[in-house]
Design an enzyme around this catalytic site. Structure first.
Site, mmCIF file in Angstrom:
data_model
loop_
_atom_site.group_PDB
_atom_site.id
_atom_site.type_symbol
_atom_site.label_atom_id
_atom_site.label_comp_id
_atom_site.label_asym_id
_atom_site.label_seq_id
_atom_site.Cartn_x
_atom_site.Cartn_y
_atom_site.Cartn_z
ATOM 1 N N GLY A 13 0.849 -1.195 0.192
ATOM 2 C CA GLY A 13 0.231 0.297 -0.567
ATOM 3 C C GLY A 13 0.860 1.235 0.240
ATOM 4 N N GLY A 15 3.309 4.121 -2.552
ATOM 5 C CA GLY A 15 3.107 5.235 -3.667
ATOM 6 C C GLY A 15 2.376 4.262 -4.551
ATOM 7 N N VAL A 36 -3.351 -4.805 0.097
ATOM 8 C CA VAL A 36 -3.735 -5.598 1.556
ATOM 9 C C VAL A 36 -1.682 -5.784 1.754
ATOM 10 C CG1 VAL A 36 -2.638 -8.127 -0.308
ATOM 11 C CG2 VAL A 36 -2.688 -8.618 2.419
ATOM 12 N N SER A 44 4.336 3.031 5.186
ATOM 13 C CA SER A 44 4.954 2.681 3.769
ATOM 14 C C SER A 44 6.016 4.040 3.363
ATOM 15 C CB SER A 44 3.874 2.266 2.141
ATOM 16 O OG SER A 44 2.756 1.712 2.243
ATOM 17 N N ALA A 49 10.831 9.413 1.396
ATOM 18 C CA ALA A 49 11.413 9.550 0.618
ATOM 19 C C ALA A 49 11.233 11.695 0.589
ATOM 20 C CB ALA A 49 10.777 9.342 -1.143
ATOM 21 N N PHE A 117 17.850 17.957 -9.749
ATOM 22 C CA PHE A 117 18.594 17.506 -9.095
ATOM 23 C C PHE A 117 19.314 16.215 -10.365
ATOM 24 C CE2 PHE A 117 16.706 13.737 -5.913
ATOM 25 C CZ PHE A 117 16.138 15.231 -4.844
ATOM 26 N N TRP A 156 -1.543 -7.447 7.230
ATOM 27 C CA TRP A 156 -1.307 -8.543 6.824
ATOM 28 C C TRP A 156 -0.715 -8.945 5.728
ATOM 29 C CZ3 TRP A 156 -6.672 -12.104 4.816
ATOM 30 C CH2 TRP A 156 -7.616 -11.435 5.902
ATOM 31 N N ASP A 212 9.597 -8.651 0.555
ATOM 32 C CA ASP A 212 8.385 -8.950 0.760
ATOM 33 C C ASP A 212 8.519 -9.907 -1.145
ATOM 34 O OD1 ASP A 212 9.785 -8.203 2.965
ATOM 35 O OD2 ASP A 212 6.527 -8.174 2.654
ATOM 36 N N GLN A 231 21.503 0.757 -5.648
ATOM 37 C CA GLN A 231 22.292 1.710 -5.894
ATOM 38 C C GLN A 231 22.155 2.337 -4.236
ATOM 39 O OE1 GLN A 231 19.115 5.338 -6.255
ATOM 40 N NE2 GLN A 231 20.688 5.717 -8.053
ATOM 41 N N HIS A 233 23.145 5.743 -2.448
ATOM 42 C CA HIS A 233 23.135 6.926 -1.544
ATOM 43 C C HIS A 233 24.497 7.769 -1.439
ATOM 44 C CE1 HIS A 233 21.960 10.959 -1.511
ATOM 45 N NE2 HIS A 233 19.927 11.117 -1.769
ATOM 46 N N LEU A 243 19.044 9.539 5.927
ATOM 47 C CA LEU A 243 19.008 10.194 3.925
ATOM 48 C C LEU A 243 18.654 11.671 4.639
ATOM 49 C CD1 LEU A 243 19.269 9.883 1.070
ATOM 50 C CD2 LEU A 243 16.486 10.182 0.974
ATOM 51 N N GLU A 246 19.155 14.465 -1.553
ATOM 52 C CA GLU A 246 19.817 14.939 -2.603
ATOM 53 C C GLU A 246 19.511 16.216 -3.254
ATOM 54 O OE1 GLU A 246 20.524 11.747 -5.818
ATOM 55 O OE2 GLU A 246 20.185 13.239 -8.074
ATOM 56 N N ARG A 286 24.210 9.324 -8.989
ATOM 57 C CA ARG A 286 24.761 8.695 -7.959
ATOM 58 C C ARG A 286 25.543 7.787 -7.520
ATOM 59 N NH1 ARG A 286 18.056 8.452 -5.269
ATOM 60 N NH2 ARG A 286 18.049 10.396 -5.180
ATOM 61 N N HIS A 354 20.483 2.915 -0.474
ATOM 62 C CA HIS A 354 19.146 3.100 -0.817
ATOM 63 C C HIS A 354 17.718 2.533 -1.724
ATOM 64 C CE1 HIS A 354 17.266 6.436 -0.916
ATOM 65 N NE2 HIS A 354 17.032 7.058 -1.924
ATOM 66 N N ARG A 389 20.013 4.083 -11.256
ATOM 67 C CA ARG A 389 18.203 5.208 -11.347
ATOM 68 C C ARG A 389 18.653 6.885 -10.946
ATOM 69 N NH1 ARG A 389 14.946 7.619 -7.106
ATOM 70 N NH2 ARG A 389 15.695 6.014 -5.920
ATOM 71 N N SER A 394 12.213 7.725 -9.177
ATOM 72 C CA SER A 394 11.605 6.502 -8.935
ATOM 73 C C SER A 394 10.117 6.981 -8.037
ATOM 74 C CB SER A 394 12.195 5.323 -7.657
ATOM 75 O OG SER A 394 12.761 6.996 -6.846
#
Lengths: 580, 138, 241
Positions: A13, A15, A36, A44, A49, A117, A156, A212, A231, A233, A243, A246, A286, A354, A389, A394
């Site tokens: 659950g 992004g 779930v 999460s 971020a 960035f 769950w 998972d 990656q 960071h 973190l 950046e 990075r 990261h 990345r 992301s």
């Protein structure tokens, strides 16, 4: 064992999962959608971020430029059709999130503000101060509450994908609060469980990031793609791995060594200017910045503290007003977790695990090779990020490919046949396996001990620089740890909210993935992006302009195959930073 | 599990901690606030006395003299002192809370809370001085 | 770093206990995880990000609601045990884990999403919002749902139906958002005894908030708006709408 059912089941659950659920609920209000998640959605890790999310919105920018930055940042290991779809759909997704209430930082005229960035040659990173992920996640979660067709199974933990005849038809999950084992039947399943940073000892990742979904898919027969690309960071706080975004460098921060020297100028990243310059120095990608740190350490020019070597991130010259406006969370984190005020002091930082570029192999719609099984976000490898990345791609990836997977899976639901008896038998098998594990009383190995040995092994053998012999040694240690993990000592006999039992399952997932990472890294005898082999220091496009695909063999070991990279407009070239 | 409605997982044996009758003594802040709430009884009492006083004025000089005598009795003076202290406590603990209920902006900056609270205290002082002047000049 | 601290942790094992009991541990810093990893794997609590943003790890420490990942143990006197209990005014699932379903229900009841019906027309471009308009609600959008404010508010203990600080602050966050047009819909939900008016303004929610959200302020502003609406509907023939 109770059985629930729905049309479309989303595991995770964060992004990507929430975006997928909303996409499916909007496109097909008639479908029963279920989410779930092993934690409440707003817990999460998307929440952590900081810096921002990239999408072309300003007149000075172009889709082509965003695509090129992404391709070159990825060291050409991404699929360019995927990159094109991504940059095309990114602006629409970001505007959508804006309409859902995300509190983006603004220009004086009320339009969305963007910041530079790392690795991006134009400012295109949308941000909500330095809590972008937090605001995105809460906006998505709160918006998702509007859709009554979306049912949530909070806390769950999914232990198995039910797959028969090459088609995924549901999952088995433990309801953590009660310890009850349930099966949830579904016509399609989307994995959105995030990455696996906790395989490493020093990581920005939260406790819940155990890979998972990757392990679930891998065990169900789906290949894991490009898992050797982990990656680092460049800027994490030394003691905790927390973190430091950046965005500190995008707003003008400098990385300096023990002599106060901006050492990145010695590593083909351009010449220092007082103001930040796109794709130059501190705004390099990075992988290159983290590698420069190791080189600097080898030259004896880093500092040493109780938590190892570090360099300093200096943002003092940015000034208190800008820091409080654009980097308030960085200041808060430094004050709370490093006991210093970045307005007046330099911030000690070192590279920290990261993100994993690899993940469950999917096509451009998020579909895995198993029919009815989709994946999006960090758990997936749709081949957007390649060998490295770019920062701020992301969060946008979660939106673009979360939505794509949600729509594709909703479409798949219509043609799906009902699950057969074999699926129910599998569910019962899984229940028995879990019950046996819960009842086990003769174990001797502590979860925490095995976990920390796995983590240190991974850092030593699959860190920023790797070599054939250290990778092999790591593989041997892992093999031993997996043996020991069969005899875990479980002290918690309760069925109510048994977090120890969940940790045991997570450790099992991580050990499996750790081996996949090592195996994939052993086989790739070249250096590309975040995968640097000191015994094979050059990029080898003849042999390795290809994705690794790790399949689980019957004996539990990983078998590696390769899949060519898709090239559309940008033939492989040199990654040039510092001069354009 | 949830969908639309959120409720505890079925079959959980939840522990519902009891709320002590003396909960308001367990934290200093709770105690202070409960006391402040109670002091509003005295604020009310002052208002009632004032209303009664006005009625006594309306009733004529004799009833008013009796009322005034009652106000001067040692028991009432004791009550007045206690009530005054209570009202003082009420005002002193209330004004610092006012800034959270009022958001004032000058340009882009929000007016700091202590200025808003300070303005209330200043207003209180000015009104008190005016009242004192009216009462004491003769 | 070898400093020794003593924790007193409230344990509640539903299979064995009818109410929580206290156990003492001698541990190092990062105490709860140390206990979990090295001493007693059955100690149960929620945690995840360890950087004060996921909101999982709220507990009572010496009777005060705290985000346990954000409070250094050096804040405490090493000579005294630190008493760790589950967030108060919530039902306890086990040890330090509380049942948060009522909180989720309250959160969703206030319709915490942008309400407007002209989204279609403006799909391609962002809504304009000036920095000042952003500032108007920004503070109330910083809530991490850690529920410390519910544990600080005795009204929650006395009247479990009370919407509570975080939910009302969230409603206010959307009301004050220049992109939203759902104020009246939300007022219908909150202008009830167990909504806004349950608040007796203890103000403790604001004091314990680790993110400076100021829910008490949000509620008082909301009350003002509700009272103003009521007066208008009483005094003006065309009502408040």
């Amino acid at each position: 064992m109770a059985t629930y059912s729905c049309d479309l089941l989303i595991v995770g659950g964060g992004g990507a999962g929430l975006r997928a659920s909303i996409a499916a609920a909007e496109a097909r209000p008639d479908l029963d959608v279920a989410v779930v998640s092993k934690v409440y959605p707003m817990r999460s890790h998307t929440v952590a971020a900081e810096g921002g999310a990239a999408a072309v919105i300003k007149d000075t920018d172009s889709l082509e430029a965003h695509a090129y930055d992404t391709v070159s940042g990825a060291d050409w290991l991404c699929d360019q059709d995927v990159v094109e779809a991504f940059v095309n759909e990114a602006p629409r997704e970001m505007v959508q999130l804006e309409h859902w209430g995300c509190p983006w930082s603004r220009e004086p005229d009320g339009s969305v503000a963007v910041r530079p960035f790392g690795g991006m040659k134009v400012s295109r990173t949308w941000f909500a101060a330095d809590k972008t992920g937090f605001h995105m996640l809460h906006s998505l979660f709160q918006t998702s509450l509007k859709y009554k067709s979306v049912k949530r199974y909070d806390e769950w933990f999914v232990t198995r994908l039910l797959v028969d005849d090459g088609r995924c038809a549901g999952v088995v999950a433990v309801e953590i609060a009660t310890g009850e084992i349930h099966s949830i039947m579904a016509k399609a399943v989307i994995l959105c469980t995030g990455g696996c940073g906790k395989i490493f000892p020093f990581t920005t990742n939260a406790n819940i990031k155990n890979g998972d979904g990757m392990a679930l898919a891998y065990r169900a027969g789906a290949p894991l793609k490009d898992m050797e690309f982990v990656q680092y960071h460049p800027t994490g706080l030394p003691a905790t791995g927390i973190l430091i975004t950046e965005a500190t460098r995008a707003e003008g921060g400098w990385l300096v060594n023990k002599d106060g020297y901006r050492y990145l100028q010695d590593y083909a990243l351009g010449t220092p200017e007082p103001k930040p310059v796109h794709r130059t120095m501190e705004l390099g990608p990075r992988d290159r910045l983290s590698q420069a740190f190791i080189k600097e350490q080898e030259r004896g020019r880093t500092l040493e503290g109780p938590y190892g070597h570090y360099v300093n991130l200096d943002i003092r010259h940015i000034g208190e007003a800008v820091i409080d406006k654009k980097l308030p969370f960085v200041r808060e984190l430094c004050l709370k977790y490093a006991n210093l005020d970045p307005v007046h002091e330099v911030i000690p930082v070192r590279p920290v695990v990261h993100y994993i570029m690899g993940g469950v192999h999917t096509d451009i719609h998020g579909a895995t090779p198993i029919a009815g099984l989709y994946a999006a976000g960090e758990v997936a490898c749709v081949s957007l990020n390649g060998a490295n990345r770019l920062g701020s791609n992301s969060l946008t990836e979660c939106l673009v490919f979360g939505a794509r997977a949600g729509l594709a899976a909703a479409e798949f639901v219509d043609g799906a046949a009902p699950a057969g008896a074999a699926i129910e038998a599998q569910a019962r098998d899984e229940e028995q396996r879990l019950r046996a594990l819960m009842a086990k009383t003769d174990g001797t190995e502590r979860i925490a001990d095995l976990r920390s040995e796995m983590q240190s092994t991974m850092e030593e053998s699959a860190g920023i620089y790797r070599a054939g012999d250290t990778l092999a040694a790591g593989g041997e240690t892992l093999g031993r740890l997996r043996q020991h993990a069969r005899h875990l000592k479980l002290e918690d006999r309760s069925s109510t909210f048994n977090t120890e039992f969940i940790s045991a399952l997570e450790l099992d997932y991580m050990l499996e993935l750790a081996e996949v990472i090592l195996r994939s890294a052993v086989e790739r005898t070249e250096s590309r992006g975040a995968h640097q082999r000191i015994d094979f220091p050059a990029r080898d496009d003849d042999k390795f302009l290809a994705h690794s695909l790790a399949y689980r063999a019957d004996d539990g070991s990983a078998r590696i195959e390769y899949l060519p990279v898709t090239i559309t407009q940008w033939p492989p070239g040199a990654r040039v930073y510092g001069k354009q | 599990m949830s969908g639309g409605a959120h409720e505890p997982a079925a079959g959980l044996k939840l522990y519902h901690p009891p709320m002590s009758l003396w909960w308001w003594l367990e934290r200093r802040a709770y105690f202070k606030i409960v006391v402040r709430e109670l002091t509003s009884l005295f604020v009310g009492a002052f208002a009632v006395v004032t209303l009664l006083q006005i009625r006594a004025v309306g009733d004529g000089p004799e009833p008013y003299a009796a009322f005034a005598a009652m106000l001067g009795s040692p028991a009432f003076i004791t009550f007045s002192v206690v009530a005054f202290l209570a009202v003082l406590f009420h005002a002193l603990t209330w004004f610092p809370l006012v800034p959270t209920t009022i958001v004032l902006r000058v340009g882009e900056q929000r007016v700091p809370g202590n200025i808003i609270a300070g303005a209330h205290f200043a207003g209180w002082l000015i009104v008190s001085v005016v009242v004192a002047y009216i009462l004491l000049r003769g | 770093m070898a400093e020794t601290l003593r924790l007193e942790v409230s344990r509640y094992r539903p299979e064995e206990d009818s109410e929580p009991t206290l156990q003492s541990y001698d541990v190092l810093l990062d105490a709860l995880n140390h206990v979990k990893n090295e001493i007693d794997g059955s100690l149960t609590f929620r945690w995840s990000c360890r950087m004060g943003v996921c909101g999982s790890c709220g507990m009572m420490a010496n009777g005060e609601p705290k985000l346990t990942c954000a409070v250094p143990l050096t804040d405490y006197d090493p000579a005294q045990p630190i008493r760790i209990e589950p967030l108060q005014f919530f039902p306890v699932v086990r040890d330090l884990v509380i049942d948060m379903s009522s909180f989720l229900e309250k959160l969703s009841n206030v319709k915490p999403w942008i309400i407007r019906d002209d989204v279609e027309a403006t799909e391609a471009v962002e809504f304009k919002q000036t920095p000042a308009e952003l500032d108007a609600y920004k503070q109330f959008s910083m809530c991490i749902n850690c529920m410390l404010c519910y544990s600080a508010c005795p009204v929650i203990g006395l009247e479990p139906e009370f919407s509570g600080p975080a939910a009302i602050a969230l409603a206010q966050r959307y009301n004050l958002d220049s992109r939203d047009k759902g104020k009246e819909e939300r007022m219908d939900v909150l202008d009830a005894h167990e909504g806004l008016w349950g608040c007796t303004y203890f103000g403790e929610c604001t004091k314990v908030c680790p993110k400076n959200v100021d829910p008490a302020g949000a509620i008082q502003l909301y009350k003002m708006a509700s009272a103003t609406d009521y007066l208008k509907s009483l005094l003006l023939p065309w009502g408040s709408k």
